[in-house]
Motif scaffolding. Sequence first.
Motif, PDB file in Angstrom:
ATOM      1  N   GLY A 422     -55.098 -39.972  40.741  1.00 25.91           N
ATOM      2  CA  GLY A 422     -55.225 -39.986  39.300  1.00 25.91           C
ATOM      3  C   GLY A 422     -54.419 -38.892  38.637  1.00 25.91           C
ATOM      4  N   ILE A 423     -53.794 -39.245  37.509  1.00 25.62           N
ATOM      5  CA  ILE A 423     -52.985 -38.292  36.741  1.00 25.62           C
ATOM      6  C   ILE A 423     -53.353 -38.427  35.268  1.00 25.62           C
ATOM      7  CG2 ILE A 423     -50.655 -37.615  36.041  1.00 25.62           C
ATOM      8  CD1 ILE A 423     -49.625 -38.755  38.674  1.00 25.62           C
ATOM      9  N   LEU A 424     -53.627 -37.310  34.632  1.00 30.54           N
ATOM     10  CA  LEU A 424     -53.938 -37.275  33.204  1.00 30.54           C
ATOM     11  C   LEU A 424     -53.021 -36.275  32.525  1.00 30.54           C
ATOM     12  CD1 LEU A 424     -55.675 -37.781  30.644  1.00 30.54           C
ATOM     13  CD2 LEU A 424     -57.252 -36.021  31.504  1.00 30.54           C
ATOM     14  N   SER A 425     -52.367 -36.726  31.436  1.00 29.37           N
ATOM     15  CA  SER A 425     -51.522 -35.849  30.627  1.00 29.37           C
ATOM     16  C   SER A 425     -52.033 -35.860  29.200  1.00 29.37           C
ATOM     17  CB  SER A 425     -50.059 -36.309  30.661  1.00 29.37           C
ATOM     18  OG  SER A 425     -49.529 -36.237  31.969  1.00 29.37           O
ATOM     19  N   ILE A 426     -52.282 -34.663  28.676  1.00 29.05           N
ATOM     20  CA  ILE A 426     -52.700 -34.499  27.285  1.00 29.05           C
ATOM     21  C   ILE A 426     -51.626 -33.652  26.625  1.00 29.05           C
ATOM     22  CG2 ILE A 426     -54.548 -33.758  25.743  1.00 29.05           C
ATOM     23  CD1 ILE A 426     -56.382 -33.737  28.275  1.00 29.05           C
ATOM     24  N   GLU A 427     -50.955 -34.193  25.610  1.00 30.93           N
ATOM     25  CA  GLU A 427     -49.767 -33.517  25.105  1.00 30.93           C
ATOM     26  C   GLU A 427     -49.560 -33.754  23.621  1.00 30.93           C
ATOM     27  OE1 GLU A 427     -47.125 -35.366  27.917  1.00 30.93           O
ATOM     28  OE2 GLU A 427     -46.647 -37.010  26.557  1.00 30.93           O
ATOM     29  N   ASN A 428     -48.786 -32.854  23.031  1.00 35.77           N
ATOM     30  CA  ASN A 428     -48.343 -33.005  21.638  1.00 35.77           C
ATOM     31  C   ASN A 428     -49.483 -33.202  20.648  1.00 35.77           C
ATOM     32  OD1 ASN A 428     -45.608 -32.888  22.542  1.00 35.77           O
ATOM     33  ND2 ASN A 428     -45.709 -35.074  23.046  1.00 35.77           N
ATOM     34  N   GLY A 429     -50.595 -32.525  20.887  1.00 25.11           N
ATOM     35  CA  GLY A 429     -51.710 -32.602  19.961  1.00 25.11           C
ATOM     36  C   GLY A 429     -52.769 -33.615  20.305  1.00 25.11           C
ATOM     37  N   ALA A 450     -52.531 -32.251  33.214  1.00 19.61           N
ATOM     38  CA  ALA A 450     -51.664 -31.323  32.481  1.00 19.61           C
ATOM     39  C   ALA A 450     -52.037 -31.382  31.005  1.00 19.61           C
ATOM     40  CB  ALA A 450     -50.197 -31.686  32.674  1.00 19.61           C
ATOM     41  N   VAL A 451     -52.249 -30.196  30.416  1.00 22.75           N
ATOM     42  CA  VAL A 451     -52.559 -30.084  28.997  1.00 22.75           C
ATOM     43  C   VAL A 451     -51.473 -29.215  28.378  1.00 22.75           C
ATOM     44  CG1 VAL A 451     -54.280 -29.459  27.270  1.00 22.75           C
ATOM     45  CG2 VAL A 451     -55.017 -30.217  29.544  1.00 22.75           C
ATOM     46  N   SER A 452     -50.644 -29.805  27.515  1.00 22.40           N
ATOM     47  CA  SER A 452     -49.481 -29.064  27.030  1.00 22.40           C
ATOM     48  C   SER A 452     -49.237 -29.333  25.553  1.00 22.40           C
ATOM     49  CB  SER A 452     -48.236 -29.436  27.831  1.00 22.40           C
ATOM     50  OG  SER A 452     -47.919 -30.804  27.682  1.00 22.40           O
ATOM     51  N   GLY A 453     -48.768 -28.297  24.862  1.00 23.72           N
ATOM     52  CA  GLY A 453     -48.420 -28.429  23.462  1.00 23.72           C
ATOM     53  C   GLY A 453     -49.510 -27.936  22.545  1.00 23.72           C
ATOM     54  N   ALA A 454     -49.086 -27.315  21.453  1.00 29.43           N
ATOM     55  CA  ALA A 454     -50.036 -26.796  20.474  1.00 29.43           C
ATOM     56  C   ALA A 454     -50.929 -27.915  19.955  1.00 29.43           C
ATOM     57  CB  ALA A 454     -49.293 -26.133  19.325  1.00 29.43           C
ATOM     58  N   GLY A 455     -52.229 -27.658  19.898  1.00 26.98           N
ATOM     59  CA  GLY A 455     -53.178 -28.644  19.408  1.00 26.98           C
ATOM     60  C   GLY A 455     -53.688 -29.603  20.460  1.00 26.98           C
ATOM     61  N   SER A 456     -53.100 -29.599  21.662  1.00 21.29           N
ATOM     62  CA  SER A 456     -53.576 -30.455  22.743  1.00 21.29           C
ATOM     63  C   SER A 456     -54.824 -29.839  23.350  1.00 21.29           C
ATOM     64  CB  SER A 456     -52.493 -30.611  23.815  1.00 21.29           C
ATOM     65  OG  SER A 456     -51.319 -31.158  23.263  1.00 21.29           O
TER      66      SER A 456
END
Length: 602
Positions: A422-429, A450-456
């Motif tokens: 499993g892969i989860l990406s939370i990005e760009n808010g 991965a959690v990346s970007g301001a507001g993510s």
Amino acid sequence: MINQASQRTAMAKRSRRSLLATTALVSCLVGLVTTVSASAQTVTVSGDVSPFSATSPDWNVGGDIEIGVTGPGALSIEGGGTVTTTVGVLGLTSASTGAATVTGAGSTWTNSDVLFVGVQGSGTLIIEEGGALSNTDAYIGHASGTGTATVTGAGSAWTNSGSLYVGNGGVGTLSIEDGGGVTGIRGFIGSDPGSIGRATVSGAGSSWTNSGLFFVGDGGDGTLEIENGGTVSNSFAYVGLAEGAVGTVTVSGAGSAWTNNGELTIGVSGAGALTVAGEGAVGNTTGILGYGAGSTGTANVTGAGSTWTNTRDLIVGRSGTGALNIEDGGSVSNAAGSIGQLMGSSGEAVVAGVGSAWANTGSLTVGYGGDGALTVKDGGAVSNRIGYIGFSVGSSGVATVTGDASTWVNSGDLLVGYSGKGILSIENGGSVTNRVGAVGFSSGLSGEVAVSGAGSTWTNDSSLFIGTFGTGTLTIADGGAVSSADGYIGRNSGSIGAVIVRDSGSSWTSSSSLYVGNAGFGTLNIADGGAISAPQLRIADVTGSTGTLNIGAAAGDAAAAAGTLSAELVQFGSGTGSLNFNHTETNYAFARRSAVRERSTR
């Protein structure tokens, strides 16, 4: 119910032999016209019609009627006139054309057996202004023929006590409009291989009601359009049934509705597509996109007010390939949702745009036994109870939540790499919330977040496990933020957990203790301005565990800028723990109230 889909209602051989035997007899009658009227009640026949001598206002043929045997023929029933036949045929042979019109309230054509509109020739049927037609089975575009049927106007009715076929070897077209109504037991659009069927149900009050099964692209090419307030209803429905078949359904416009009182399968063994737009509505029990191996099923739900309601589960890619697109304010609801259901399947779901929503009252699984992908973007929203990404051994799940106001809300737990990958990406808010979060749940399996970007943000209302029994990784970068009640990196014996928090504004906040190597193997890197905040940080908590905290870079790597650890207590347990300072800062210091302790052995 899939087995029922292969059943067919065969044309009576007796009727076909009778139709062909009369060809030579009636060919000499082409061009003649018989009209018998009584007041406003009129029954008219012209051209190549057998039998030819009509009586009015009520004509009981006493057998079959053939309209257009070898040439053009026509039947008109108006003003309350009635015709009664056994089998009705419009356009028998390849050079023939047959037309029938039933006009006005009280005008009726009653067939005690089947009706053919275009057998090998061309047939045209019009029921209008309250006229009525009845038969057992009916075929529009039978064999190699071309048939067109129109039912138009309030009170106009076509009653089939059996099945209605639109394109049964030939080319068939059915139009139900302006309040007209068609009823039957089963409906087929594009029935046999090579056939083409087109059906349109348009306008408020226009309806096609089937008490049984409904097929669009049964063995051929079938298209159904429900628009401008038209309605279609049936029990189970299949779009793209047989291998090589193609079925397409569009439901558009306020008040337009397709009601399935059973399962709706888009792509059984063939290719199926469903579009719901412009406030159209589709309802059913279980919904399936891509049922069998080699099948493809696609559903597009687009525009504010457009809805697809599944009272039971929704499966996107059961054994075939499924695709679900919810955009521009469209809405889909169901009990449990599954993307990539069985081994070998492939499923993808995209929820895009503000107001677009996928609501699961049960669990949502991305990669149940096959390959699944979920994308929530541009303000789309997904909700469910428990969420799984990579559920079974051999499965693979990928989920991406990207863009401001894009949300995935799990009222229960979220497990990334449960028994699959499993892969989860939370990005760009983007934003994900859940109760317990677990990454790399089962032994020998892996999960990545991965959690990346301001507001993510990733909000865990309870515990967060990175490496529960398997291998889990978490990367927080470029201003992303993670929060939890408590956190475990390498939770159980044999597990492996690794967390990197880097870049200014990136953070993991735990309201209770954070464990680096609780009973397994855990590593935490804080670098380049990343921040960890917890009341206590516990390293290598129990015997047999290994825990490593790196400020900057890992030992042996090139030094990196330091991150910030905010904890009143850093405590080493009875396992193997280490604290590495490998950073480029020259003024790095502990706050006065912070403490680093070994666990007491008393």
